[in-house]
Enzyme design. Structure first.
Site, PDB file in Angstrom:
ATOM      1  CE  LYS A   1      33.687  31.899  34.066  1.00  0.00           C
ATOM      2  NZ  LYS A   1      32.878  32.538  34.914  1.00  0.00           N
TER       3      LYS A   1
ATOM      4  NE  ARG B   1      26.668  33.964  43.173  1.00  0.00           N
ATOM      5  CZ  ARG B   1      25.645  33.920  44.014  1.00  0.00           C
ATOM      6  NH1 ARG B   1      24.426  33.512  43.735  1.00  0.00           N
ATOM      7  NH2 ARG B   1      26.061  34.671  45.010  1.00  0.00           N
TER       8      ARG B   1
ATOM      9  CG  ASP C   1      26.586  28.366  40.442  1.00  0.00           C
ATOM     10  OD1 ASP C   1      27.461  27.333  40.300  1.00  0.00           O
ATOM     11  OD2 ASP C   1      26.809  29.380  40.062  1.00  0.00           O
TER      12      ASP C   1
ATOM     13  CG  ASP D   1      37.140  28.182  38.944  1.00  0.00           C
ATOM     14  OD1 ASP D   1      36.076  27.691  39.401  1.00  0.00           O
ATOM     15  OD2 ASP D   1      37.528  29.315  38.327  1.00  0.00           O
TER      16      ASP D   1
ATOM     17  CB  VAL E   1      36.770  27.176  47.527  1.00  0.00           C
ATOM     18  CG1 VAL E   1      36.039  28.625  46.933  1.00  0.00           C
ATOM     19  CG2 VAL E   1      38.068  27.310  47.744  1.00  0.00           C
TER      20      VAL E   1
HETATM   21  C1  UD1 Z   1      34.755  33.574  41.797  1.00  0.00           C
HETATM   22  C2  UD1 Z   1      34.908  32.922  40.487  1.00  0.00           C
HETATM   23  C3  UD1 Z   1      34.878  31.337  40.413  1.00  0.00           C
HETATM   24  C4  UD1 Z   1      35.894  30.890  41.439  1.00  0.00           C
HETATM   25  C5  UD1 Z   1      35.705  31.419  42.869  1.00  0.00           C
HETATM   26  C6  UD1 Z   1      36.560  31.152  43.929  1.00  0.00           C
HETATM   27  C7  UD1 Z   1      34.046  34.613  39.087  1.00  0.00           C
HETATM   28  C8  UD1 Z   1      32.784  35.095  38.054  1.00  0.00           C
HETATM   29  N1  UD1 Z   1      33.782  33.684  39.411  1.00  0.00           N
HETATM   30  O1  UD1 Z   1      33.441  33.383  42.258  1.00  0.00           O
HETATM   31  O2  UD1 Z   1      35.166  31.044  38.993  1.00  0.00           O
HETATM   32  O3  UD1 Z   1      35.625  29.696  41.236  1.00  0.00           O
HETATM   33  O4  UD1 Z   1      35.849  33.053  42.759  1.00  0.00           O
HETATM   34  O5  UD1 Z   1      38.122  31.208  43.123  1.00  0.00           O
HETATM   35  O6  UD1 Z   1      35.153  35.382  39.040  1.00  0.00           O
HETATM   36  N2  UD1 Z   1      31.056  33.261  50.135  1.00  0.00           N
HETATM   37  C9  UD1 Z   1      29.979  33.398  51.322  1.00  0.00           C
HETATM   38  N3  UD1 Z   1      29.518  34.843  51.267  1.00  0.00           N
HETATM   39  C10 UD1 Z   1      29.665  35.787  50.472  1.00  0.00           C
HETATM   40  C11 UD1 Z   1      30.562  35.446  49.378  1.00  0.00           C
HETATM   41  C12 UD1 Z   1      31.062  34.331  49.263  1.00  0.00           C
HETATM   42  O7  UD1 Z   1      29.854  32.686  51.987  1.00  0.00           O
HETATM   43  O8  UD1 Z   1      29.286  36.591  50.676  1.00  0.00           O
HETATM   44  C13 UD1 Z   1      31.623  31.921  49.999  1.00  0.00           C
HETATM   45  C14 UD1 Z   1      31.100  31.255  48.755  1.00  0.00           C
HETATM   46  O9  UD1 Z   1      30.092  30.558  49.084  1.00  0.00           O
HETATM   47  C15 UD1 Z   1      32.350  30.245  48.478  1.00  0.00           C
HETATM   48  C16 UD1 Z   1      33.437  30.869  48.967  1.00  0.00           C
HETATM   49  O10 UD1 Z   1      32.895  32.056  49.719  1.00  0.00           O
HETATM   50  O11 UD1 Z   1      32.350  28.999  49.377  1.00  0.00           O
HETATM   51  C17 UD1 Z   1      34.251  31.693  47.630  1.00  0.00           C
HETATM   52  O12 UD1 Z   1      33.581  32.447  46.692  1.00  0.00           O
HETATM   53  P1  UD1 Z   1      33.924  33.637  46.239  1.00  0.00           P
HETATM   54  O13 UD1 Z   1      35.414  33.779  46.179  1.00  0.00           O
HETATM   55  O14 UD1 Z   1      33.134  34.782  46.493  1.00  0.00           O
HETATM   56  O15 UD1 Z   1      33.611  33.025  44.729  1.00  0.00           O
HETATM   57  P2  UD1 Z   1      33.095  33.933  43.462  1.00  0.00           P
HETATM   58  O16 UD1 Z   1      33.382  35.379  43.448  1.00  0.00           O
HETATM   59  O17 UD1 Z   1      31.416  33.745  43.663  1.00  0.00           O
END
Ligand code: UD1
Length: 418
Positions: free
Chosen positions: A23, A93, A117, A305, A327
């Site tokens: 996914k 998302r 979320d 996850d 995370v």
């Molecule tokens: C993706 C996955 C999700 C997984 C996560 C971490 C998809 C669709 N989803 O989510 O299943 O749990 O990676 O492996 O691929 N953050 C910030 N600012 C930003 C971006 C992120 O503070 O601009 C923080 C988030 O709040 C979180 C951390 O960084 O605490 C990790 O997030 P991120 O790796 O970006 O996760 P997603 O890409 O949203």
């Protein structure tokens, strides 16, 4: 009202199960198809609810998308629209990953914010900072991320945290920028490598995929391609952990075991016999699992996850486990549902402390997100009586044929409408 699952505990899972594409990869690959005019073909796609949702987002941007079994074809027009509106993106998302490709192709992107979320706050500040470094203006206006750039220019970018989504958006903007972009502290997840592989097949110049420094030399245009989506390591590990929890014997295929090194080590620490295969692994657990500590981190760390499944394992293991979430801060809401099932668990900030008990006790429980839902079903497998798992639409978003796969391994699970 959403469907629910009735899970009768007690079965030991046995047999073989295969997984298809991830996914967390397919949605980004579909977005990446916007980068090239013409038809990009994705195979090994999971039949999950998020794929048609992403198809709708892309249709709203002018693409023609066809879904046929495990094949998705995204036919991108010469001039895609640049505005992904709220109705299309609100349900999931991952839709924000169209931001980078739209900026690269249209020099402008307006993407509605998908909203809150259940697993914690998910800001886009790193996405925006990266796009700004490439020369774009980016702001939140009227509930949308608005980004604009007459031209994108390669730049050195250092992420504060190896965010999966920010790495992907910056990467997909940088491939069509002029000059060289470096992304330091980039995410190293196998799904990022999969995206890089597809972009390179499309004509992009990227080096360092799978390391924490990605170097992208922009090209003028990309061409559509055909690509097989990488196997879903999270689904695969879900079945492996289920085998360990139920003292079963399960062979999982369709995934590269190198993508699950730490998870498989942890299962071995819990007492499982783990065999790595060319295209999967086998988990055999004869005795009650022993307690193991887990600490979630970006890849190659233990995946956040899989935190709910790790808690499920800890809940029935012999001894005390400490699970640390690094995370997503709100993921420990799941622990409250586990307490309903009789788990001896408490949380303190980023840590959950769990004393394993031999058997959980069935109860009605509520899924709050995809992975929590799957974790609750696994817990139901090791509870006495019938556990009712509500709001299973979350599980449908990420696990293809969930009931069929579990039933095939001998689990007693059925779906009840409404
Ligand atoms: C993706 C996955 C999700 C997984 C996560 C971490 C998809 C669709 N989803 O989510 O299943 O749990 O990676 O492996 O691929 N953050 C910030 N600012 C930003 C971006 C992120 O503070 O601009 C923080 C988030 O709040 C979180 C951390 O960084 O605490 C990790 O997030 P991120 O790796 O970006 O996760 P997603 O890409 O949203």
């Amino acid at each position: 009202m959403s469907d629910r699952f009735l899970v009768t505990g007690g079965a030991s899972l046995q047999g073989k199960v295969s997984v298809v594409g991830a996914k967390n990869s397919v949605l980004k690959l579909m977005a990446a198809a916007l980068l090239a005019e013409g038809a990009t073909v994705l195979t090994n796609c999971p039949e999950i609810a998020d794929v048609p949702l992403m198809a709708d987002v892309l249709r709203g941007l002018g693409a023609t998308v066809t879904l046929d079994g495990d094949t998705v074809v995204v036919d991108t027009p010469a001039e895609p629209k640049f505005h992904a509106d709220f109705d299309a993106v609100k349900q999931f998302r991952a839709s924000v990953c169209v931001l980078g490709p739209l900026l690269a192709r249209c020099h402008r992107a307006v993407v509605a914010l998908p909203g809150g979320d259940a697993i914690g706050s998910r800001p886009l500040d790193m996405h925006q900072a990266g796009l700004r470094a490439l020369g774009a203006n980016s702001a939140i206006e009227h509930g949308c991320v608005v980004a604009q750039a007459d031209s994108l220019k390669g730049a050195p970018i250092a992420l504060e945290f190896p965010s999966v989504g920010a790495t992907e958006n910056i990467l997909m903007a940088a491939v069509l920028a002029t000059g060289v972009t470096t992304i330091d502290n980039a995410a190293r997840e196998p799904e990022i490598v999969d995206l890089c592989d597809m972009l390179v097949q499309m004509g992009a110049e990227i080096s360092g995929a799978g390391t924490s420094t990605l170097t992208v030399t922009g090209v003028q245009r990309l061409s559509p391609t055909t690509h097989r989506v990488v196997g879903d390591r999270i689904v695969a590990a879900t079945w492996g952990i289920a085998a360990a929890m139920t003292r079963g014997d399960v062979e999982v295929t369709g995934v590269d075991p190198a993508h699950l090194q730490l998870v498989l080590h942890k299962l071995a620490d819990a007492g499982a016999v783990v065999t790595r295969l060319d295209n999967g692994f086998r988990v055999t657990q004869r005795e009650r699992p022993t307690a193991v500590n887990f600490s979630t981190l970006p890849f190659p760390g233990f995946p956040t996850d899989l935190q709910p499944m790790a808690i499920g394992l800890a809940a029935v293991a012999e001894g005390m486990s400490v699970i640390t979430e690094n995370v997503f801060e709100a993921r420990f809401r799941f622990v409250e549902e586990m307490v309903r099932l009789g788990a001896d668990a408490r949380t303190d900030g980023h840590h959950a402390v769990i004393r394993g008990i031999p058997q959980l006790s069935s109860a009605p429980v509520w899924s709050s997100d995809i992975r929590a839902g799957a974790g609750l079903v696994l817990a139901g497998l090791v509870a006495d009586g019938v556990t009712e798992v509500h709001d299973v639409f979350h599980i449908d978003r990420g696990y293809p044929a969930f009931v069929e796969k579990l039933s095939g391994l001998g689990a007693d699970i059925r779906r009840v409408a409404g």
